[in-house]
Design a protein around this motif. Sequence first.
Motif, PDB file in Angstrom:
ATOM      1  N   MET A   1       0.853  -1.184   0.000  1.00 37.06           N
ATOM      2  CA  MET A   1       0.000   0.000   0.000  1.00 37.06           C
ATOM      3  C   MET A   1       0.891   1.237   0.000  1.00 37.06           C
ATOM      4  SD  MET A   1      -3.130  -1.105   2.573  1.00 37.06           S
ATOM      5  CE  MET A   1      -4.274   0.138   1.936  1.00 37.06           C
ATOM      6  N   TYR A   2       0.406   2.287  -0.663  1.00 39.30           N
ATOM      7  CA  TYR A   2       1.215   3.484  -0.882  1.00 39.30           C
ATOM      8  C   TYR A   2       0.373   4.722  -0.593  1.00 39.30           C
ATOM      9  CZ  TYR A   2       3.439  -0.010  -3.961  1.00 39.30           C
ATOM     10  OH  TYR A   2       4.006  -1.147  -4.476  1.00 39.30           O
ATOM     11  N   TRP A   3       1.051   5.785  -0.167  1.00 36.50           N
ATOM     12  CA  TRP A   3       0.445   7.106  -0.101  1.00 36.50           C
ATOM     13  C   TRP A   3       1.239   8.051  -0.986  1.00 36.50           C
ATOM     14  CZ3 TRP A   3      -4.102   8.660   1.394  1.00 36.50           C
ATOM     15  CH2 TRP A   3      -4.804   7.965   2.384  1.00 36.50           C
ATOM     16  N   TYR A   4       0.517   8.731  -1.892  1.00 32.96           N
ATOM     17  CA  TYR A   4       1.098   9.725  -2.777  1.00 32.96           C
ATOM     18  C   TYR A   4       0.405  11.064  -2.540  1.00 32.96           C
ATOM     19  CZ  TYR A   4       2.958   5.941  -5.764  1.00 32.96           C
ATOM     20  OH  TYR A   4       3.626   4.853  -6.261  1.00 32.96           O
ATOM     21  N   ARG A   5       1.103  12.132  -2.924  1.00 35.31           N
ATOM     22  CA  ARG A   5       0.441  13.416  -3.023  1.00 35.31           C
ATOM     23  C   ARG A   5       0.620  13.941  -4.441  1.00 35.31           C
ATOM     24  NH1 ARG A   5       3.059  18.067   0.629  1.00 35.31           N
ATOM     25  NH2 ARG A   5       1.962  19.347  -0.906  1.00 35.31           N
ATOM     26  N   GLN A   6      -0.396  14.622  -4.931  1.00 39.57           N
ATOM     27  CA  GLN A   6      -0.338  15.190  -6.267  1.00 39.57           C
ATOM     28  C   GLN A   6      -0.424  16.697  -6.184  1.00 39.57           C
ATOM     29  OE1 GLN A   6      -3.658  14.572  -8.889  1.00 39.57           O
ATOM     30  NE2 GLN A   6      -2.562  15.393 -10.649  1.00 39.57           N
ATOM     31  N   ASP A   7       0.554  17.364  -6.756  1.00 40.38           N
ATOM     32  CA  ASP A   7       0.605  18.819  -6.760  1.00 40.38           C
ATOM     33  C   ASP A   7       0.933  19.309  -8.163  1.00 40.38           C
ATOM     34  OD1 ASP A   7       2.247  17.936  -3.952  1.00 40.38           O
ATOM     35  OD2 ASP A   7       0.528  19.282  -3.748  1.00 40.38           O
ATOM     36  N   PRO A   8       0.397  20.435  -8.550  1.00 36.53           N
ATOM     37  CA  PRO A   8       0.718  20.998  -9.883  1.00 36.53           C
ATOM     38  C   PRO A   8       2.216  21.168 -10.045  1.00 36.53           C
ATOM     39  CG  PRO A   8      -1.097  22.194  -8.870  1.00 36.53           C
ATOM     40  CD  PRO A   8      -0.558  21.270  -7.816  1.00 36.53           C
TER      41      PRO A   8
ATOM     42  N   PHE B   1      -5.225   2.768  -7.794  1.00 39.72           N
ATOM     43  CA  PHE B   1      -5.341   3.972  -6.976  1.00 39.72           C
ATOM     44  C   PHE B   1      -6.756   4.168  -6.456  1.00 39.72           C
ATOM     45  CE2 PHE B   1      -1.383   6.400  -7.362  1.00 39.72           C
ATOM     46  CZ  PHE B   1      -0.724   5.651  -8.315  1.00 39.72           C
ATOM     47  N   GLY B   2      -6.827   4.752  -5.262  1.00 40.65           N
ATOM     48  CA  GLY B   2      -8.102   5.170  -4.716  1.00 40.65           C
ATOM     49  C   GLY B   2      -8.558   6.470  -5.348  1.00 40.65           C
ATOM     50  N   PRO B   3      -9.731   6.972  -4.940  1.00 40.92           N
ATOM     51  CA  PRO B   3     -10.314   8.164  -5.564  1.00 40.92           C
ATOM     52  C   PRO B   3      -9.686   9.473  -5.115  1.00 40.92           C
ATOM     53  CG  PRO B   3     -11.745   7.370  -3.847  1.00 40.92           C
ATOM     54  CD  PRO B   3     -10.637   6.366  -3.966  1.00 40.92           C
ATOM     55  N   GLY B   4      -8.877   9.445  -4.067  1.00 43.08           N
ATOM     56  CA  GLY B   4      -8.200  10.656  -3.622  1.00 43.08           C
ATOM     57  C   GLY B   4      -8.904  11.377  -2.488  1.00 43.08           C
ATOM     58  N   THR B   5      -8.126  12.115  -1.720  1.00 44.60           N
ATOM     59  CA  THR B   5      -8.629  13.006  -0.667  1.00 44.60           C
ATOM     60  C   THR B   5      -8.062  14.389  -0.917  1.00 44.60           C
ATOM     61  OG1 THR B   5      -8.788  11.285   1.033  1.00 44.60           O
ATOM     62  CG2 THR B   5      -8.573  13.563   1.791  1.00 44.60           C
ATOM     63  N   ARG B   6      -8.948  15.357  -1.040  1.00 46.61           N
ATOM     64  CA  ARG B   6      -8.488  16.745  -1.211  1.00 46.61           C
ATOM     65  C   ARG B   6      -8.393  17.387   0.152  1.00 46.61           C
ATOM     66  NH1 ARG B   6      -7.860  20.267  -5.245  1.00 46.61           N
ATOM     67  NH2 ARG B   6      -8.712  18.793  -6.751  1.00 46.61           N
TER      68      ARG B   6
ATOM     69  N   THR C   1      -1.247  21.244   1.864  1.00 47.90           N
ATOM     70  CA  THR C   1      -2.456  21.327   1.036  1.00 47.90           C
ATOM     71  C   THR C   1      -2.179  20.608  -0.271  1.00 47.90           C
ATOM     72  OG1 THR C   1      -3.235  23.405   1.982  1.00 47.90           O
ATOM     73  CG2 THR C   1      -3.954  22.892  -0.257  1.00 47.90           C
ATOM     74  N   SER C   2      -3.002  19.602  -0.574  1.00 45.28           N
ATOM     75  CA  SER C   2      -2.715  18.762  -1.730  1.00 45.28           C
ATOM     76  C   SER C   2      -3.863  17.782  -1.938  1.00 45.28           C
ATOM     77  CB  SER C   2      -1.406  17.983  -1.495  1.00 45.28           C
ATOM     78  OG  SER C   2      -1.016  17.260  -2.647  1.00 45.28           O
ATOM     79  N   VAL C   3      -3.744  17.001  -2.996  1.00 44.72           N
ATOM     80  CA  VAL C   3      -4.632  15.861  -3.182  1.00 44.72           C
ATOM     81  C   VAL C   3      -3.822  14.611  -2.868  1.00 44.72           C
ATOM     82  CG1 VAL C   3      -6.126  14.598  -4.747  1.00 44.72           C
ATOM     83  CG2 VAL C   3      -5.929  17.085  -4.961  1.00 44.72           C
ATOM     84  N   TYR C   4      -4.356  13.792  -1.983  1.00 44.64           N
ATOM     85  CA  TYR C   4      -3.648  12.603  -1.512  1.00 44.64           C
ATOM     86  C   TYR C   4      -4.299  11.352  -2.097  1.00 44.64           C
ATOM     87  CZ  TYR C   4      -1.272  15.642   1.740  1.00 44.64           C
ATOM     88  OH  TYR C   4      -0.489  16.639   2.280  1.00 44.64           O
ATOM     89  N   PHE C   5      -3.459  10.500  -2.677  1.00 45.27           N
ATOM     90  CA  PHE C   5      -3.939   9.251  -3.261  1.00 45.27           C
ATOM     91  C   PHE C   5      -3.309   8.064  -2.550  1.00 45.27           C
ATOM     92  CE2 PHE C   5      -6.419  10.661  -6.777  1.00 45.27           C
ATOM     93  CZ  PHE C   5      -5.848  11.855  -7.189  1.00 45.27           C
ATOM     94  N   CYS C   6      -4.142   7.106  -2.283  1.00 46.35           N
ATOM     95  CA  CYS C   6      -3.682   5.815  -1.799  1.00 46.35           C
ATOM     96  C   CYS C   6      -3.627   4.866  -2.989  1.00 46.35           C
ATOM     97  CB  CYS C   6      -4.657   5.301  -0.738  1.00 46.35           C
ATOM     98  SG  CYS C   6      -4.360   3.618  -0.197  1.00 46.35           S
ATOM     99  N   ALA C   7      -2.685   3.944  -2.977  1.00 44.25           N
ATOM    100  CA  ALA C   7      -2.597   2.936  -4.031  1.00 44.25           C
ATOM    101  C   ALA C   7      -2.245   1.593  -3.403  1.00 44.25           C
ATOM    102  CB  ALA C   7      -1.555   3.329  -5.084  1.00 44.25           C
ATOM    103  N   ILE C   8      -2.577   0.533  -4.118  1.00 41.21           N
ATOM    104  CA  ILE C   8      -2.243  -0.810  -3.660  1.00 41.21           C
ATOM    105  C   ILE C   8      -1.641  -1.597  -4.821  1.00 41.21           C
ATOM    106  CG2 ILE C   8      -4.103  -0.795  -1.953  1.00 41.21           C
ATOM    107  CD1 ILE C   8      -5.692  -2.681  -3.778  1.00 41.21           C
ATOM    108  N   SER C   9      -0.820  -2.583  -4.475  1.00 37.18           N
ATOM    109  CA  SER C   9      -0.344  -3.530  -5.483  1.00 37.18           C
ATOM    110  C   SER C   9      -0.136  -4.871  -4.806  1.00 37.18           C
ATOM    111  CB  SER C   9       0.937  -3.042  -6.169  1.00 37.18           C
ATOM    112  OG  SER C   9       2.020  -2.975  -5.270  1.00 37.18           O
ATOM    113  N   GLU C  10      -0.248  -5.922  -5.614  1.00 37.74           N
ATOM    114  CA  GLU C  10      -0.210  -7.257  -5.032  1.00 37.74           C
ATOM    115  C   GLU C  10       1.202  -7.625  -4.565  1.00 37.74           C
ATOM    116  OE1 GLU C  10      -2.069 -10.108  -7.496  1.00 37.74           O
ATOM    117  OE2 GLU C  10      -2.149 -11.632  -5.916  1.00 37.74           O
ATOM    118  N   ARG C  11       2.185  -7.335  -5.368  1.00 34.47           N
ATOM    119  CA  ARG C  11       3.561  -7.629  -4.987  1.00 34.47           C
ATOM    120  C   ARG C  11       4.295  -6.321  -4.822  1.00 34.47           C
ATOM    121  NH1 ARG C  11       2.419 -11.915  -8.569  1.00 34.47           N
ATOM    122  NH2 ARG C  11       3.237 -10.780 -10.349  1.00 34.47           N
TER     123      ARG C  11
END
Lengths: 113, 113
Positions: free
Chosen positions: B32-39, B104-109, B86-96
């Motif tokens: 499982m991963y946490w990312y942030r997306q910024d311009p 990816f999940g739908p995101g949290t603003r 301040t950002s949009v945060y995405f969670c992601a998962i992968s099997e290995r």
Amino acid sequence: DQQVKQNSPSLSVQEGRISILNCDYTNSMFDYFLWYKKYPAEGPTFLISISSIKDKNEDGRFTVFLNKSAKHLSLHIVPSQPGDSAVYFCAAKGLGNTDKLIFGTGTRLQVFP
Amino acid sequence: DAGITQSPRHKVTETGTPVTLRCHQTENHRYMYWYRQDPGHGLRLIHYSYGVKDTDKGEVSDGYSVSRSKTEDFLLTLESATSSQTSVYFCAISERDSTDTQYFGPGTRLTVL
């Protein structure tokens, strides 16, 4: 320092024509590359990938080309459709760095009728 | 669609307050991963987990902590939120590992005032 670069922030293409999205990388240790597509208010979705042992991978309308000597990959979409309008991210993974993807800054593709 | 949910989907908070974002998966994936997306920055990895109680830092981990007490839940905590978070945060998962397709999940603003 940006290891994965998408130098074109936006691209506009007419429906039915080819869309070419470019990505450059600086780390020669990257051995696996992916493209993700993102619609507004949604998470990114996986599109296509390529291993460094190949120079081309095709999936339907989508083809990814890899030029290792130039450290460059490109995504071709043929023919482009309005539903392809989205932000496209390229990502790379390095040898011995199995758990982490490095993403580019994204290119916004708009396909107009 | 992969079973990934994020909560809350939107949050406005004030500087200095603690914030916890939750990612929940029903796929039983190990990573499982946490990312942030910024311009201008694309997606940047904050932290990731390769199993229950096994976590590691990503590219932009300062100011963030994570916990994973169950396979299905991965929490991201901002101990004292700052405006730069301040950002949009995405969670992601992968099997290995990250070579596997990441879903990816739908995101949290998150807005920090």
